[in-house]
Design an enzyme around this catalytic site. Sequence first.
Site, short mmCIF file in Angstrom:
data_model
loop_
_atom_site.label_atom_id
_atom_site.label_comp_id
_atom_site.label_asym_id
_atom_site.label_seq_id
_atom_site.Cartn_x
_atom_site.Cartn_y
_atom_site.Cartn_z
NE ARG A 100 -4.56 -0.80 10.03
CZ ARG A 100 -3.57 -0.15 9.00
NH1 ARG A 100 -3.52 0.81 8.68
NH2 ARG A 100 -2.19 -1.47 9.19
NE ARG B 201 8.00 -2.51 6.27
CZ ARG B 201 6.78 -2.22 6.10
NH1 ARG B 201 5.82 -1.29 5.10
NH2 ARG B 201 5.79 -2.67 7.30
NE ARG C 225 2.75 -4.62 11.14
CZ ARG C 225 3.22 -4.44 10.47
NH1 ARG C 225 4.62 -4.69 11.26
NH2 ARG C 225 3.60 -3.75 9.53
CE LYS D 118 -1.85 -1.23 3.98
NZ LYS D 118 -1.26 -2.01 3.97
NE ARG E 185 6.04 0.05 10.09
CZ ARG E 185 5.35 0.10 9.12
NH1 ARG E 185 5.17 0.75 8.05
NH2 ARG E 185 4.40 -0.96 9.80
P1 AP5 Z 1 5.05 -1.53 1.57
O1 AP5 Z 1 4.31 -1.02 0.89
O2 AP5 Z 1 5.38 -1.00 2.99
O3 AP5 Z 1 3.47 -1.97 2.39
P2 AP5 Z 1 1.95 -1.78 2.77
O4 AP5 Z 1 1.06 -2.32 2.56
O5 AP5 Z 1 2.28 -0.28 3.19
O6 AP5 Z 1 2.37 -2.07 4.38
P3 AP5 Z 1 2.51 -1.87 6.20
O7 AP5 Z 1 3.70 -2.76 6.70
O8 AP5 Z 1 2.98 -0.67 6.17
O9 AP5 Z 1 1.45 -2.06 6.39
P4 AP5 Z 1 0.67 -1.90 7.52
O10 AP5 Z 1 -0.77 -1.88 7.73
O11 AP5 Z 1 0.81 -2.90 8.84
O12 AP5 Z 1 1.31 -0.53 8.39
P5 AP5 Z 1 0.82 0.40 8.48
O13 AP5 Z 1 2.02 1.54 8.72
O14 AP5 Z 1 -0.08 1.58 8.39
O15 AP5 Z 1 5.50 -3.02 1.17
C1 AP5 Z 1 6.03 -3.61 2.27
C2 AP5 Z 1 7.44 -4.33 1.48
O16 AP5 Z 1 6.98 -4.93 0.36
C3 AP5 Z 1 8.90 -2.95 1.14
O17 AP5 Z 1 9.42 -3.51 1.20
C4 AP5 Z 1 8.45 -2.76 -0.09
O18 AP5 Z 1 9.62 -2.82 -1.30
C5 AP5 Z 1 8.28 -4.39 -0.55
N1 AP5 Z 1 6.90 -5.01 -2.31
C6 AP5 Z 1 5.93 -3.72 -1.72
N2 AP5 Z 1 5.05 -4.08 -3.53
C7 AP5 Z 1 6.02 -4.91 -3.75
C8 AP5 Z 1 6.18 -5.71 -5.04
N3 AP5 Z 1 5.09 -5.77 -6.10
N4 AP5 Z 1 6.96 -6.95 -4.80
C9 AP5 Z 1 7.77 -7.03 -4.31
N5 AP5 Z 1 8.33 -6.44 -3.57
C10 AP5 Z 1 7.24 -4.68 -2.40
O19 AP5 Z 1 0.77 0.82 9.91
C11 AP5 Z 1 1.54 0.73 11.47
C12 AP5 Z 1 0.15 0.53 12.41
O20 AP5 Z 1 -0.23 1.85 12.72
C13 AP5 Z 1 -0.64 -0.80 12.56
O21 AP5 Z 1 -0.41 -1.52 12.93
C14 AP5 Z 1 -1.67 0.91 13.88
O22 AP5 Z 1 -1.74 0.52 14.94
C15 AP5 Z 1 -1.60 1.73 13.61
N6 AP5 Z 1 -2.33 2.08 12.30
C16 AP5 Z 1 -2.37 2.63 11.51
N7 AP5 Z 1 -3.33 2.84 10.82
C17 AP5 Z 1 -3.91 2.97 11.73
C18 AP5 Z 1 -5.40 3.06 11.11
N8 AP5 Z 1 -6.44 3.30 10.35
N9 AP5 Z 1 -6.59 2.01 12.85
C19 AP5 Z 1 -5.41 2.20 13.21
N10 AP5 Z 1 -4.70 1.82 13.57
C20 AP5 Z 1 -3.65 1.99 12.90
#
Ligand code: AP5
Length: 236
Positions: A99, A138, A183, A24, A171
Amino acid sequence: MATRQKAAGSPGAFILLGPPGAGKGTQAKELARRCGIPQIATGDILREAVRRETPLGLEAKAVMARGELVSDDMVCAIVEQRIKQEDCKNGFILDGFPRTMAQAERLDQILTAAGWGRPKVIYLAVGMEERMRRLAGRRGCKVCGRIYNIYDRPPRLEGRCDDDGSELTRRHDDSREAVVRARFEAYEKETAPLVRYYRRSGKVHRVDGKLSLEQVTREVLKLCRAYDHMQSKGRA
Ligand code: AP5
């Protein structure tokens, strides 16, 4: 909030849905660059608040460290404020929000009240093993936030950002398997139902997130163009 009509030809409101590691953040950054609208990543906003030890950050820190979701009220307030800002006037990409069902319902209200109409929902589908591998590899730039992967998308110089030479870090919530699993569980329990929620109203488009990064970007951009076409025919 002032009512805002989407200007003709402006990209509008996007939601990128998908489990942790689906890509994402990577795709949201690319879409933002190509469409000229900001990425709004609730995870990034929360991590910055934790880093700066703001009241929001202090409240969120322990919850994020456990891989659980922070409160709906907290993230809804963040998003509601953020999309009022001037740089969102032509649209924005929501990454990691909504979410939970409560967040999705609140977002519907916010978008309707602000005159945005229906968001364009794109769901990135990737299996669990591949997501585990991606999160293990990552790394992110501490300064510009560029995302790398030591397996698939390594920097030219190990541990350093190609753009500004800054240190690449892992991270905290990626470094312990138990937290990664928490997660994934939070996603299955709270967020996966949103795919059905948006699908029921015909507003979700699935993209195979296992494809290469460039292929996924192409698919996502194709959908954006299709949305514009549907809107011009009154079907979006
Ligand atoms: P990346 O693009 O970083 O993946 P992502 O889907 O963004 O994964 P996240 O881990 O950031 O999602 P998340 O939902 O757990 O974390 P968030 O920060 O939102 O890609 C991952 C890796 O894969 C990278 O190395 C990339 O290079 C590689 N890659 C990507 N595409 C590829 C492809 N096609 N082929 C090969 N490699 C590829 O949330 C973190 C925390 O914040 C949550 O746990 C929660 O505590 C809190 N939080 C955030 N938002 C909310 C909300 N709305 N409500 C409540 N809590 C929240």
